[in-house]
Design an enzyme around this catalytic site. Structure first.
Site, PDB file in Angstrom:
ATOM      1  N   CYS A  55       0.833  -1.214   0.000  1.00  0.00           N
ATOM      2  CA  CYS A  55       0.000   0.000   0.000  1.00  0.00           C
ATOM      3  C   CYS A  55       0.864   1.259   0.000  1.00  0.00           C
ATOM      4  O   CYS A  55       1.846   1.349   0.728  1.00  0.00           O
ATOM      5  CB  CYS A  55      -0.898  -0.018   1.245  1.00  0.00           C
ATOM      6  SG  CYS A  55      -1.922   1.449   1.394  1.00  0.00           S
ATOM      7  N   CYS A  66      -6.423  -1.410   7.649  1.00  0.00           N
ATOM      8  CA  CYS A  66      -5.666  -0.149   7.697  1.00  0.00           C
ATOM      9  C   CYS A  66      -5.542   0.344   9.137  1.00  0.00           C
ATOM     10  O   CYS A  66      -6.517   0.334   9.888  1.00  0.00           O
ATOM     11  CB  CYS A  66      -6.398   0.897   6.850  1.00  0.00           C
ATOM     12  SG  CYS A  66      -5.673   2.539   6.919  1.00  0.00           S
ATOM     13  N   GLU A 104     -10.297  34.445   2.862  1.00  0.00           N
ATOM     14  CA  GLU A 104     -10.084  33.122   2.262  1.00  0.00           C
ATOM     15  C   GLU A 104     -10.495  33.192   0.798  1.00  0.00           C
ATOM     16  O   GLU A 104     -11.355  33.992   0.433  1.00  0.00           O
ATOM     17  CB  GLU A 104     -10.924  32.126   3.097  1.00  0.00           C
ATOM     18  CG  GLU A 104     -11.473  30.886   2.432  1.00  0.00           C
ATOM     19  CD  GLU A 104     -10.406  29.868   2.053  1.00  0.00           C
ATOM     20  OE1 GLU A 104      -9.500  29.594   2.852  1.00  0.00           O
ATOM     21  OE2 GLU A 104     -10.499  29.358   0.924  1.00  0.00           O
ATOM     22  N   CYS A 161       1.870  23.547   6.259  1.00  0.00           N
ATOM     23  CA  CYS A 161       2.007  22.123   5.946  1.00  0.00           C
ATOM     24  C   CYS A 161       3.250  21.886   5.109  1.00  0.00           C
ATOM     25  O   CYS A 161       3.426  20.796   4.567  1.00  0.00           O
ATOM     26  CB  CYS A 161       0.760  21.620   5.213  1.00  0.00           C
ATOM     27  SG  CYS A 161       0.411  22.545   3.709  1.00  0.00           S
TER      28      CYS A 161
HETATM   29  C1  LIG Z   1      -4.112  24.817   4.552  1.00  0.00           C
HETATM   30  S1  LIG Z   1      -5.748  25.329   4.186  1.00  0.00           S
HETATM   31  C2  LIG Z   1      -6.145  26.077   5.728  1.00  0.00           C
HETATM   32  C3  LIG Z   1      -7.587  26.338   5.977  1.00  0.00           C
HETATM   33  C4  LIG Z   1      -7.966  26.662   7.432  1.00  0.00           C
HETATM   34  N1  LIG Z   1      -7.037  27.602   8.046  1.00  0.00           N
HETATM   35  C5  LIG Z   1      -8.054  25.400   8.256  1.00  0.00           C
HETATM   36  O1  LIG Z   1      -7.185  25.168   9.110  1.00  0.00           O
HETATM   37  O2  LIG Z   1      -9.010  24.631   8.081  1.00  0.00           O
HETATM   38  C6  LIG Z   1      -5.438  26.651   3.101  1.00  0.00           C
HETATM   39  C7  LIG Z   1      -6.634  27.444   2.657  1.00  0.00           C
HETATM   40  O3  LIG Z   1      -6.178  28.431   1.739  1.00  0.00           O
HETATM   41  C8  LIG Z   1      -7.170  28.644   0.757  1.00  0.00           C
HETATM   42  N2  LIG Z   1      -6.476  29.236  -0.399  1.00  0.00           N
HETATM   43  C9  LIG Z   1      -5.715  28.624  -1.326  1.00  0.00           C
HETATM   44  N3  LIG Z   1      -5.209  29.514  -2.187  1.00  0.00           N
HETATM   45  C10 LIG Z   1      -5.667  30.742  -1.813  1.00  0.00           C
HETATM   46  C11 LIG Z   1      -5.495  32.061  -2.312  1.00  0.00           C
HETATM   47  N4  LIG Z   1      -4.722  32.307  -3.374  1.00  0.00           N
HETATM   48  N5  LIG Z   1      -6.101  33.065  -1.650  1.00  0.00           N
HETATM   49  C12 LIG Z   1      -6.863  32.838  -0.575  1.00  0.00           C
HETATM   50  N6  LIG Z   1      -7.071  31.597  -0.061  1.00  0.00           N
HETATM   51  C13 LIG Z   1      -6.487  30.568  -0.669  1.00  0.00           C
HETATM   52  C14 LIG Z   1      -7.772  27.275   0.530  1.00  0.00           C
HETATM   53  O4  LIG Z   1      -9.092  27.384   0.037  1.00  0.00           O
HETATM   54  C15 LIG Z   1      -7.718  26.673   1.939  1.00  0.00           C
HETATM   55  O5  LIG Z   1      -8.927  26.891   2.629  1.00  0.00           O
END
Ligand SMILES: C[S@@+](CC[C@H](N)C(=O)[O-])C[C@H]1O[C@@H](n2cnc3c(N)ncnc32)[C@H](O)[C@@H]1O
Length: 403
Positions: free
Chosen positions: A63, A140, A287, A361
């Protein structure tokens, strides 16, 4: 000919000094095997190291869902911590790095399964390592039991909706109200398929079922707890991968922004941080996805006693918040996707803000963005690594900056 493993790649695979990738090998080990396209897929481990352990999952050999079950927990924790430390060192940064917080086995609450039709029936599981073959995963060790219980529903969806050629991408998310299933890359809907899928949702007691982006059944709104609020995110939307990981990141963000009465949550998603922070602060949530913000807003309206939360849909890569806008808050939390937040961090560095919590991340883009903040006079006070992708090469983190 034997090869010595010098280090691990960011995917958790062994790398030799001469650039070969070796699956399932640990640093310090001598391995033998056939190299094809720069890769030894089935190495024979000639001299195992003391950190090597028997993989806890019987599916591990085939896997591709996990990369590092052959290393001890202590080894994996040490390696992930080093990934963070090396990324910082690569930018000339130093900071206290706290002990990593690792989510327990069987706690993943969101996963993308592959579903493929075969002559005999269906296969549902994860793709095999470096292959598009699907490995079944009845034992799993990664997924939450509620997601394991949804494997028959995923198999039924595959039988109905996969062609003989491609694999379905089946996102399963555990919610407070049952499993939320979002199927993509599936056959187009027609009347008969709609009827069959509605019956599938009933039979398997799914909270919600979506098909190629269209919601087919919502038997119960699949809620996620975010602080005191309960949010129903869009189908298949981003969610922190484990409850323990979300709790660890939220705790770190609360600590970093402690005492701030007005904050901005940048890349706010459906409100993972905005809603807990709204227990003590007014929050401006920004966002890119309007659908996620709509979910956040509904969650906020349904939760009693929270301070004001406003939302703005905005592309923060192209239109980052400017210093004049950042002047309206006392602190920000920023949690960008893997690419990081170069443009936004440049504006934060130019602003008068004194406190930032960053969640990431990707330690490499984190370190690049951290360097930008530090060049603007911030100090990196601490870094908290969080491992919610146990047994994979991923590591996440939260950090506090101040000036
Ligand atoms: C790592 S996630 C974090 C979301 C939230 N903080 C959480 O912990 O659930 C990154 C977020 O960035 C948003 N995102 C990606 N590219 C973006 C952009 N260019 N401008 C604004 N938001 C964006 C995605 O939709 C996503 O919700």
């Amino acid at each position: 000919m034997s090869h010595r493993i010098e280090r691990l790649s960011l995917k958790g695979e062994g790398l030799t000094g001469d650039g070969l990738t070796v699956a399932l090998a640990l640093p310090g080990e001598e391995v033998e095997g056939e190299a094809e396209n720069g890769r030894i897929a089935r190495p024979r481990i000639v001299t195992p190291v003391a950190d090597r352990v028997r993989p806890p999952c019987r599916h591990f050999a085939s896997c591709g869902g996990c990369a590092l079950q052959h290393g001890s927990d202590a080894f994996v924790a040490g390696w992930k911590t080093q990934v963070v430390e090396r990324a910082l060192a690569g930018q000339g940064l130093e900071a206290p790095v706290r002990p990593i917080l690792t989510s327990p086995p069987a706690s993943r609450r969101r996963a993308v399964l592959a579903g493929r039709r075969t002559k005999k029936g269906v296969l549902v599981g994860f793709h095999a390592r470096a292959s598009d073959v699907v490995t079944e995963i009845p034992d799993c060790r990664l997924l939450h039991p509620d997601l394991m219980a949804a494997l028959p529903a995923a198999a039924a969806a595959t039988l109905l909706g996969a062609s003989r050629k491609g694999a379905l991408a089946i996102t399963v998310t555990r919610s407070e109200d049952g499993v939320d299933m979002a199927v993509a890359e599936a056959k187009p809907l027609d009347t008969a398929l709609r009827t069959d899928l509605a019956a599938l949702a009933e039979t398997h007691d799914l909270a919600r079922l979506s098909w190629n982006g269209e919601q087919l059944a919502e038997r119960r709104p699949p809620r996620q707890a975010m602080g005191r609020a309960h949010v129903v995110p869009p189908a298949g939307a981003f969610l922190q991968a484990t409850e323990a990981g979300q709790a660890a990141l939220t705790q770190a963000v609360r600590e970093a922004l402690d005492g701030a009465r007005k904050v901005a949550d940048l890349f706010a998603g459906a409100g993972t941080f905005a809603l807990p922070l709204a227990e003590t602060a007014e929050v401006q949530a920004v966002e890119g996805s309007a659908a996620m913000l709509a979910a956040l807003d509904r969650g906020w309206r349904g939760a009693p006693g929270l301070k004001r939360v406003t939302t703005e849909a905005r592309d923060l890569f192209r239109r980052p918040l400017l210093p004049v806008e950042l002047a309206r808050v006392e602190a920000v939390v920023i949690d960008p996707p893997r690419a990081g937040a170069e443009a936004q961090c440049a504006e934060i560095a130019r602003s008068d803000l004194a406190r930032v919590a960053m969640v990431s991340c990707n330690p490499v883009t984190f370190a690049r963005d951290a360097k930008r903040l530090c060049s603007g006079g911030f100090r990196l006070d601490w870094v908290q690594p969080v491992d919610q992708f146990r047994w994979s090469g991923h590591v996440e983190l939260a950090a506090q900056f101040s000036r």
